[in-house]
Enzyme design. Structure first.
Site, short mmCIF file in Angstrom:
data_model
loop_
_atom_site.label_atom_id
_atom_site.label_comp_id
_atom_site.label_asym_id
_atom_site.label_seq_id
_atom_site.Cartn_x
_atom_site.Cartn_y
_atom_site.Cartn_z
N PRO A 351 28.13 43.51 32.95
CA PRO A 351 27.88 43.41 34.40
C PRO A 351 27.95 44.82 35.01
O PRO A 351 29.02 45.36 35.27
CB PRO A 351 29.01 42.51 34.90
CG PRO A 351 30.05 42.52 33.83
CD PRO A 351 29.45 42.99 32.54
N ASP A 525 31.27 49.17 34.19
CA ASP A 525 31.39 47.78 33.72
C ASP A 525 32.39 47.07 34.62
O ASP A 525 33.59 47.37 34.61
CB ASP A 525 31.87 47.81 32.26
CG ASP A 525 31.95 46.43 31.63
OD1 ASP A 525 32.04 45.43 32.37
OD2 ASP A 525 31.92 46.36 30.39
N HIS A 526 31.89 46.10 35.38
CA HIS A 526 32.76 45.46 36.38
C HIS A 526 33.84 44.58 35.74
O HIS A 526 34.75 44.12 36.42
CB HIS A 526 31.90 44.65 37.36
CG HIS A 526 32.50 44.57 38.74
ND1 HIS A 526 33.84 44.73 38.99
CD2 HIS A 526 31.91 44.36 39.95
CE1 HIS A 526 34.07 44.60 40.29
NE2 HIS A 526 32.92 44.38 40.89
N ARG A 527 33.74 44.34 34.44
CA ARG A 527 34.82 43.60 33.78
C ARG A 527 36.06 44.46 33.65
O ARG A 527 37.18 43.98 33.54
CB ARG A 527 34.38 43.13 32.38
CG ARG A 527 33.25 42.13 32.40
CD ARG A 527 32.74 41.87 31.01
NE ARG A 527 32.23 43.10 30.38
CZ ARG A 527 31.76 43.17 29.14
NH1 ARG A 527 31.74 42.08 28.38
NH2 ARG A 527 31.31 44.30 28.65
N ILE A 529 36.29 47.83 35.39
CA ILE A 529 36.49 48.76 36.51
C ILE A 529 36.17 48.06 37.84
O ILE A 529 35.26 47.24 37.91
CB ILE A 529 35.57 49.98 36.30
CG1 ILE A 529 36.05 50.77 35.07
CG2 ILE A 529 35.53 50.89 37.52
CD1 ILE A 529 35.01 51.65 34.46
#
Ligand code: CAO
Length: 553
Positions: A351, A525-527, A529
């Site tokens: 993501p 990476d929104h998982r 950060i």
């Protein structure tokens, strides 16, 4: 109702061949000559047909069993009149295919003009014409007696044609796709003493072909996206044997590689040795996972993705472009295909969010120009990218999660700072890595970067040059543009995109001043950060680029 026992027919010298596939199941109605199982030695695979028709009552073998002539493989229930429809020649197919694999022939005539031995296709039984699907050697290769030279394939069997003697391949007389039959000249062998030994009829004598003949493809990279081989699980249709030669299947079995998960790049989707090597490299580097590994991965782990089908998407549009105008089809370079598959996986599985910002590099650029002037004679040109690498190391140290990787439910924090940089090459995108960038000065980094970029353009990067990156920078600064969305190099969690700096009017509180502004695009990476951390990272990076003394604080 009577029952009929189906035994393994005369398969010549084959002993203890492994059952690698069951082609029918109890309850199936089988016709005479219909294939029941596939067996395989290290040189040939063949289907064993039913000698009669009927309903399959019981299969007496399972995958992995070894069978010999006479082994009971199935029991049929003779149906209404079907049992009577016995196959005219029960053992015909396997026997003839075995003959093909046997290659026991004096296939070694001396070519009158050169003294080289002519290697011809031996007696391959009832096969009329078979296609050459693989060349296992090339001119100049030293071969041992019994070593496979080419692989041929019919619709029921594939087999390697071995050399009847040791020697050096002088010339290959066939190419991929050629049709051959008994007597076709396939190679000239020098130094074999002119007299070819009769090859042993037992085909299990030789080692897997790829161990000897196929030179490993130069790894384009290790664990960077551009390096990762494409991996599209589920390539072979369920229940169907993957299309590969016996030696490839044997090698895959020995390595524990699921062949049905490897996309074949050969003709008709055949799995080549390069496909096998690329897949195994990717698994070893942790960049891809077999289905079994992916199934074990916890929720949230980066599992391997399927194609559009797996995502429930529409199939890719099929368009007859030629209907609308003239077209030309071009093969895509290997590196491009590899990076495409990796970029696709990374784009789909990670993501991504991208934060855009600007850094004031007015003073830094002046310093860079002055440094280059001072160092004119050294031959090393300091580029903005070298400063960016140092600035990123400082930001990565302050925000360590940007220097991490996801591993299932855990985050791997790396206490080393290896920075990859995207290099545009004629073969495609490559990502060489500056190792331990924290321990190197800007001059050393510039020098190393020049060398690595040169090697990349010449296609001379070693796999080690492209492995181990903890963060990547993609600079389009020398070309142009304002902002873009760089794709994260899995298993890294962030990447910095840089575009061309330009002088802009910037409000300094009292007036607009001309400042050299560098556009930054940070994808993360929104998982791992959060947006706030990304904004802070960019802001800190901008502060350092504006004044490197901040690194000392
Ligand atoms: N703003 C303005 N000018 C810049 C700049 C920037 N951000 N970055 C570099 N430049 C200038 C350099 O100063 C140099 O100018 P001079 O020749 O006048 O000194 C010129 O642009 C060319 O620089 P360079 O490209 O030789 O050097 P580099 O260190 O910037 O880049 C490399 C090296 C290997 C990264 C680059 O050649 C390259 O391949 N870039 C493309 C990367 C890429 O394709 N990324 C996209 C990946 S996603 O598909």
């Amino acid at each position: 109702m009577s029952t009929i026992e189906i035994n393994v027919p005369d398969i010549g010298d084959f002993k203890d061949v492994a059952v690698i596939e069951l082609l029918v199941k109890p309850g199936d109605t089988v016709k005479p000559e219909q294939s029941l199982i596939t067996v395989e030695s290290d040189k040939a695979s063949m289907e064993i047909p039913s000698s009669a028709g009927g309903v399959l009552k019981e299969l007496k073998v399972k995958v992995g069993d070894t069978v010999n002539q006479g082994t009971l493989i199935a029991v049929l229930e003779a149906g209404s009149g079907e049992a009577a429809a016995a196959a005219p020649a029960p053992e015909k197919t396997p026997k003839s295919e075995q003959k093909a694999a046997e290659v026991s022939t004096g296939a070694g005539d001396v070519a009158p003009e050169s003294g080289a031995t002519e290697i011809k296709v031996p007696d391959i039984g009832d096969f009329d014409e078979v296609a050459v699907i693989e060349l296992l050697v090339k001119p100049g290769d030293a071969v041992k007696a019994e070593q496979g030279l080419i692989t041929v394939e019919s619709d029921k069997a594939s087999m390697e044609i071995p050399s009847p003697a040791a020697g050096t391949v002088q010339e290959l007389k066939v190419k991929l796709g050629d049709k051959v039959r008994q007597g076709t000249l396939i190679a000239l062998l020098a130094g074999s003493g002119g007299g070819a030994a009769k090859p042993a009829a037992q085909p299990a004598a030789a080692a897997p072909a790829e161990a000897k003949s196929a030179s490993p493809a130069p790894a384009p990279a290790g664990d960077t996206p551009t390096a990762m081989p494409p991996h599209e699980p589920g390539t072979a249709a369920a229940g169907k044997l993957p299309h590969a030669s016996p030696s490839i299947r044997k090698a895959a079995r020995e390595l524990g590689i699921p062949l049905d998960e490897i996309p074949g790049s050969g003709p008709k989707g055949r799995i080549t040795i390069e496909d096998l090597q690329q897949f195994s490299r990717a698994v070893m580097a942790g960049a891809t996972a077999t289905r079994a590994q992916a199934a074990k991965a916890p929720v949230g782990a980066a599992a391997t993705g399927g194609g559009g089908e797996a995502l429930g998407l529409l199939p890719w549009p099929k368009v007859d472009f030629a209907k609308f105008g003239e077209i030309e089809r071009k093969d895509r370079p290997r590196i491009k295909k590899i990076s495409a598959a990796n970029l696709h996986r990374n784009w789909v599985l990670i993501p991504h969010v991208t934060n855009h910002d600007d850094a004031d590099i007015t003073e830094l650029e002046a310093f860079r120009v002055a440094t280059n002037k001072e160092n004119e004679k050294s031959g090393v040109k300091v580029t903005m990218l070298a400063f960016l690498i140092k600035a990123c190391v400082a930001a990565l140290k302050k925000f360590p999660e940007f220097n991490s990787s996801l591993d299932g439910e855990q985050l791997v924090m790396k206490h080393y700072w290896h920075i990859g940089f995207a290099a545009d090459t004629p073969q495609g995108l490559m990502v060489p890595v500056i190792k331990n960038a924290d321990q190197k000065g800007v001059l050393a980094i510039s020098k190393e970067m020049g060398e690595l970029a040169g090697k990349a353009r010449e296609g001379k990067l070693a796999p080690g040059d492209m492995q181990g990156a903890t963060f990547t920078i993609s600079s389009l600064g020398g070309i142009g543009g304002r902002y873009f969305t760089p794709i994260i190099n899995a298993p890294e969690v962030a990447i910095l995109g840089v575009c061309k700096s330009q002088t802009e009017p910037v409000w300094d509180g009292k007036q607009f001043a001309p400042r050299l502004m560098l556009p930054l695009s940070l994808s993360w990476d929104h998982r791992v950060i959060d947006g706030a951390a990304a904004a802070r990272f960019n802001a800190y990076l901008g502060q350092i680029l504006a004044d490197f003394r901040r690194v000392l604080l």
